[in-house]
Motif scaffolding. Structure first.
Motif, short mmCIF file in Angstrom:
data_model
loop_
_atom_site.label_atom_id
_atom_site.label_comp_id
_atom_site.label_asym_id
_atom_site.label_seq_id
_atom_site.Cartn_x
_atom_site.Cartn_y
_atom_site.Cartn_z
N CYS A 158 -7.32 -15.59 28.61
CA CYS A 158 -6.82 -16.79 29.22
C CYS A 158 -5.25 -16.65 29.17
O CYS A 158 -4.84 -16.18 27.99
CB CYS A 158 -7.18 -18.17 28.95
N ASP A 159 -4.43 -17.06 29.90
CA ASP A 159 -3.05 -17.33 29.81
C ASP A 159 -3.04 -18.77 29.21
O ASP A 159 -3.19 -19.77 29.85
CB ASP A 159 -2.46 -17.28 31.32
N VAL A 160 -2.49 -18.76 27.76
CA VAL A 160 -2.66 -19.90 27.16
C VAL A 160 -1.32 -20.54 26.90
O VAL A 160 -0.49 -19.85 26.36
CB VAL A 160 -3.40 -20.02 25.71
N GLU A 161 -1.20 -21.97 27.05
CA GLU A 161 0.03 -22.52 26.74
C GLU A 161 -0.24 -23.93 26.00
O GLU A 161 -1.48 -24.53 26.08
CB GLU A 161 1.03 -22.74 27.78
N ILE A 162 0.29 -23.91 24.78
CA ILE A 162 0.11 -25.06 23.97
C ILE A 162 0.77 -26.38 24.50
O ILE A 162 2.10 -26.32 24.60
CB ILE A 162 0.52 -24.92 22.55
N ALA A 163 0.26 -27.66 24.41
CA ALA A 163 0.52 -28.73 25.16
C ALA A 163 1.74 -29.13 24.22
O ALA A 163 1.57 -29.05 23.05
CB ALA A 163 -0.46 -29.74 25.42
N PRO A 164 2.90 -29.97 24.85
CA PRO A 164 3.37 -30.77 24.18
C PRO A 164 2.87 -31.79 23.33
O PRO A 164 1.64 -32.15 23.85
CB PRO A 164 4.64 -31.34 25.09
N PRO A 165 3.30 -32.37 22.33
CA PRO A 165 2.64 -33.44 21.52
C PRO A 165 2.29 -34.46 22.34
O PRO A 165 3.25 -35.16 23.06
CB PRO A 165 3.79 -33.92 20.41
N ALA A 166 0.98 -35.20 22.31
CA ALA A 166 0.53 -36.01 23.49
C ALA A 166 -0.42 -36.68 22.76
O ALA A 166 -1.49 -36.10 22.07
CB ALA A 166 0.13 -35.48 24.62
N CYS A 167 -0.44 -38.23 22.67
CA CYS A 167 -1.70 -38.94 22.05
C CYS A 167 -2.34 -39.68 22.94
O CYS A 167 -1.68 -40.21 23.98
CB CYS A 167 -0.98 -39.71 20.94
N CYS A 168 -3.51 -39.58 22.96
CA CYS A 168 -4.59 -40.38 24.01
C CYS A 168 -4.65 -41.96 23.56
O CYS A 168 -5.07 -42.77 24.42
CB CYS A 168 -5.97 -39.90 23.96
N GLY A 169 -4.05 -42.27 22.46
CA GLY A 169 -4.25 -43.71 21.94
C GLY A 169 -5.60 -44.19 21.68
O GLY A 169 -5.81 -45.44 21.68
#
Length: 952
Positions: free
Chosen positions: A745-756
């Motif tokens: 896979c072509d993997v990118e790590i997501a920016p910090p994000a919270c689902c709450g």
């Protein structure tokens, strides 16, 4: 005649006496009265008090005391009555909690002796080792009690082969309304125990022979035909179906029948209900064990709720007939099913052999009463004309007439039922929010229609408050007088379940829904599936009570707290009833802040299992979150809301001090002080903080970017690392990165994000919405660039798949992101990746939110493709995020775990535990010192082992 509504003084005196003299719980609180104000019908009758007797003697004493104080009595089992037979104004006595023993099973005599509160499914399990079963099997059998079945003359799908409950009762130990205890059986001795009974029969022989027992499903009224000498003068059978109006069941001896092994199903599709019904007499010659009809729109409801794969491949058409056919072997049963299908008046046929597909189809049929609670247009549908029956040869014509009547009244509903017996179940979109006038008009017309076809108002659920007033449509004045005389022999004071069968209450009196105040969604959840109406959402619960059943053996997860406590307030239904009472403002008067509401919701784990397992789609997790939001908005909150409820921000602040905090957590005094300060139980542990959270791991980010551009056309992934994985278990995202890279896979790590999630579970919805909008800003650009978001923590992944759209309904990006989020297994299955060989023996604990929103099928399939032997531990682990950590919840949390995952682990010590949920891994470690591993770690470990083997 006893007053329908006892005076306050009489009720108070009775409660005082019961508390002094009766062994068991005596509860006159507004909470208990709210819980027992409704059953599974349209009716609401608030009792004066509720008693849960512990012994037969306590039951007799409670009834005796009520009689002396002039207070009416209503008996209740599982509370699954759809006709209003289990609600009453005086004393409600619940036998299901304590009087639930199977006293004996005699395989040679083929009988069992039971107390009234025994659940049918428990009796079936006790009889199964002997190759026996109780014949009648209503769809509510996982929670319906034998006492309730005897009260209503329950039937079910297999009554056409095994008979009604009345046909399967040997004798009853019976408490009359005058206080005598008699044995009701067949023959002269039982008649002699009831003065005047023989005279009643002899004076009405012609009447009993012509108006009663005309066809098998004539359940309305009393079964007086059983009293005839040619029918064995069977008093016990005549009392079956008396709906608690003629006495109180203390003990029953019931007959058992042989179990059919491995029956097959013949499934046939017809254009509509009536054409399917026309073919029923033709198919009855094959003597099927069951012959069920099903409006196929009910299958569409399952597909909408659970996805296209939730329903097996079936014939097309507007109605299905499902015939269960026995055989000496599975092959013989399948051959017999094929012969039946070949004789059907349709070319749309399919044979389903015994196994998972047949079980799935039966589960859909069993859930029909809840599934039918919404029409295809999304309107609420109600019972009332829920249970009519006609002779099978009349069924086609009756259904045509019924369809025409519905059309003339502008009503819609999805029918199903026991077509082989001519019994039709139907819920209709009656406008009960506007009152009962429309319902009365329809019921009166429908009653005359069924009578014209020689039928019965009720085919198995009894008359209750829903149909008793309509009995003159099918019985003469003389027959009604005979029934009144029969009741008078047993209950001359009319103290037992007054208003039912004899001297009935109006069908449109005491309706629950018209009393509810309309409350619309505000700035909390959108309640979009209910048109923005909180009132409609809460009234999704019609009381079928599946939440009272332990369905873990069948893969169910609902309702963990009720399984642990057996208290009605801890069931999904009980909580919904209290919320409904809050909306009508009668008993529960302080709105969202009412103590009764918070007491009922306290042990709700917000596991969300009801959103999937409840056939009516009740989402108590959302209702609880909304309640907390409205209760505490702008007010001081419980301490745990500020600590556990805001865990993501505390974990970010704590990360730099991880070594010091870990050291402090090993000092018992400091640990317990910290837990108490958090509002957590002191017996809990504190998680060990990693020295390097994933967000600080630069090496991992370099690995993600390495080779990404080189792989032309590689699957594009955005690896979303949630708070739990980042700050508490960073090895999991590292392992996920290993797996995804190995999958090309072509993997990118997501920016910090919270689902709450922690904010949602504690009702801090404004804060949750802020975080979700930030998550949309962070992730949606990557989705638009063609990346699939892969989540690691099931509860967080489920939040983006479900709650996100409900909390930011005005943002079209919510649907965009929700559709792009997948679990690791879902993603890997979608790219047709071949996992490494594992050949492990695993005990998998699916997270409750995953079960409710995504399901576990992708994980199971991936593991089996890797060669794993996987056993699923169904049911909640008992921690449920902040809930199990909070003070006051430890004992129930532990009981849930001990009865679920820990019991499974103890029984299979050779199986490693697979648990993707941080809560699930924490619970097994906390309570049993067991290690649970994430799927990513299991797969990454196998990949590393393969690489190691290749280099040797």
């Amino acid at each position: 005649m006893t007053s329908q509504r006892p005076g306050q003084k009489a009720m108070g005196s009775l409660v005082d006496e019961l508390r002094r003299t009766v062994e068991g719980e005596v509860d006159a609180s507004s909470l208990a009265r709210a819980l027992y104000s409704s059953d599974a019908s349209n009716y609401r009758v608030v009792p004066g008090a509720v008693v849960l007797p512990r012994t037969r003697e306590a039951l007799v004493a409670a009834v005796d005391a009520a009689r002396r104080h002039g207070v009416p009595v209503t008996l209740r089992g599982g509370g699954t009555s759809m006709a209003g037979n289990a609600v009453g104004p005086g004393l409600v006595i619940d036998t299901s909690r304590h009087l639930n023993r199977i006293l004996s099973v005699d395989p040679e005599a083929r009988t069992a002796v039971v107390e009234p509160g025994v659940v049918l499914a428990d009796l079936q399990r006790a009889c199964a080792p002997h190759g026996l079963r109780f014949g009648p099997d209503p769809a509510s059998g996982t929670r319906a009690t034998l006492g309730g079945m005897i009260g209503n003359n329950a039937c079910g799908a297999h009554a056409m082969s095994y008979g009604r409950t009345a046909d399967n009762v040997h004798s009853l130990t019976w408490l009359t309304g005058t206080g005598e205890v008699i044995t009701a059986a067949s023959g002269d001795r039982s008649f002699a125990a009831v003065p005047g009974l023989r005279d009643l029969v002899e004076a009405n022989l012609a009447l009993l022979r012509t108006e009663f027992g005309r066809f098998r499903r004539q359940v309305s009224g009393y079964g007086l035909d059983h009293l005839l000498p040619e029918n064995g003068s069977h008093l016990a059978a005549a009392l079956v179906g008396a709906e608690g109006t003629c006495g109180v069941l203390l003990e029953a001896t019931v007959r058992l029948v042989e179990r059919a092994e491995s029956p097959a199903l013949a499934v046939m599709g017809y254009p509509d209900l009536a054409s399917a019904a026309d073919d029923v007499p033709n198919l009855l010659q094959f003597r099927p064990l069951a012959l069920e009809g099903l409006d196929t729109r009910l299958l569409d409801a399952v597909r909408r709720a659970k996805g296209p794969g939730s329903v097996p491949d079936l014939p097309s058409g507007g109605c299905l007939l499902i015939a269960e056919v026995p055989g000496g072997t599975p092959e013989e049963a399948a051959d017999a099913a094929r012969r039946l299908a070949a004789a059907a008046a349709t070319d749309q046929t399919h044979v389903v052999e015994a196994g998972p597909q047949a079980e799935r189809l039966w589960r859909i049929r069993e859930d029909a009463s809840g599934l039918a609670g919404r029409t295809t247009q999304g309107h609420q549908a109600w019972g009332g004309w829920e249970d009519s029956a006609v002779p099978p040869e009349q069924l086609g014509d009756y259904l045509r007439g019924l369809t025409a009547l519905m059309e003339s009244e502008g009503l819609d509903g999805m029918a199903y039922g026991h077509f082989g017996d001519g019994c039709v179940h139907l819920r209709l979109d009656l406008p009960l929010d506007l009152g009962g006038a429309g319902m009365r008009r329809f019921l009166e017309r429908a009653a005359h229609l069924v009578a014209e076809h020689g039928g019965s108002l009720s085919g198995e659920h009894g008359d209750g408050r829903a149909r008793s007033e309509l009995l003159p449509a099918m019985y003469s004045r003389e027959a009604l007088a005979a029934m009144a005389e029969f009741k008078g022999l047993f209950d001359p004071g009319d103290a037992l379940n007054p208003g039912v069968v004899v001297r009935p209450a109006p069908v449109d009196a005491h309706l629950r829904r018209p009393r509810a105040v309309e409350i619309h969604a505000g700035s909390g959840f959108a309640f979009s599936e209910d048109g923005g109406s909180i009132t409609k959402a809460v009234h999704r619960c019609v009381g079928v009570g599946k939440c009272r059943a332990d369905t873990r053996d069948a893969g169910g997860f609902m309702c963990p707290s009720f399984i642990a406590t057996s208290e009605e307030k801890d069931s999904t239904r009980g909580r919904a009833r209290v919320l409904q009472e809050m909306l009508n403002g009668g008993l529960v008067q302080l709105g969202w802040r009412s103590p009764e509401v918070h007491a009922a919701l306290d042990l709700c784990l917000s596991c969300k299992a009801c959103a999937s397992d409840c056939p009516a789609g009740v989402d108590m997790a959302a209702y609880k979150s909304e309640t907390l939001y409205r209760s505490y908005r702008g007010r001081l909150r419980p301490r745990s809301h500020y600590t556990l409820g805001r865990l993501p921000q505390w974990l970010r602040l704590a990360a730099p001090f991880a070594p010091l905090l870990n050291l402090a957590a090993r000092v018992p005094a400091l640990r317990t002080t910290a837990l108490a300060a958090m509002g957590a139980d002191r017996r809990r542990s504190l998680p060990r903080l990693p020295l390097v959270p994933f967000r600080w791991d630069r090496a991992a980010r370099r690995r993600a970017s390495e080779g990404a551009a080189a792989a032309e056309g590689a699957p594009k992934v955005l690896l979303w690392v949630d708070t739990f994985s980042d700050a508490l278990d960073p090895d999991i995202p590292r392992d996920a990165l290993t797996v995804l890279k190995a999958a090309g896979c072509d993997v990118e790590i997501a920016p910090p994000a919270c689902c709450g999630l922690t904010y949602i579970s504690t009702g801090q919805l404004d804060a949750a919405r802020t975080r979700l909008r930030g998550t949309l800003d962070a992730l949606v650009p990557h989705v638009r660039a063609g990346r699939t978001v892969v989540g690691l923590e099931p509860s967080c992944t489920a939040t983006l798949r479900s709650d996100l759209a409900e909390l930011v309904p005005d943002d079209p990006r919510a649907a965009e992101l929700g559709g792009a989020v997948k679990t690791l297994a879902e993603f890997l299955s979608g790219i047709d990746w071949q996992p490494p060989r594992l050949e492990h023996k695993l005990l998998a604990q699916p997270h409750c939110h995953q079960h409710a929103v995504m399901g576990f099928d992708a994980e199971r399939a991936l593991l089996e493709a890797a060669g794993c032997d996987v056993e699923i531990s169904a049911g909640c682990c008992g921690l449920a995020g902040n809930w199990g950590m909070e003070a006051g919840h430890y004992e129930v949390s532990e009981a849930i775990a001990r009865g679920g995952i820990l019991a499974k682990a103890e029984a299979a010590p050779d199986r490693a535990i697979l648990a993707d949920g941080f809560s699930c891994r924490t619970q097994v470690a906390d309570l049993a010192g067991l290690e649970g591993r994430h799927l990513a770690s299991v797969l990454a470990g196998a990949l590393r082992a393969d690489r190691g083997a290749a280099t040797r």
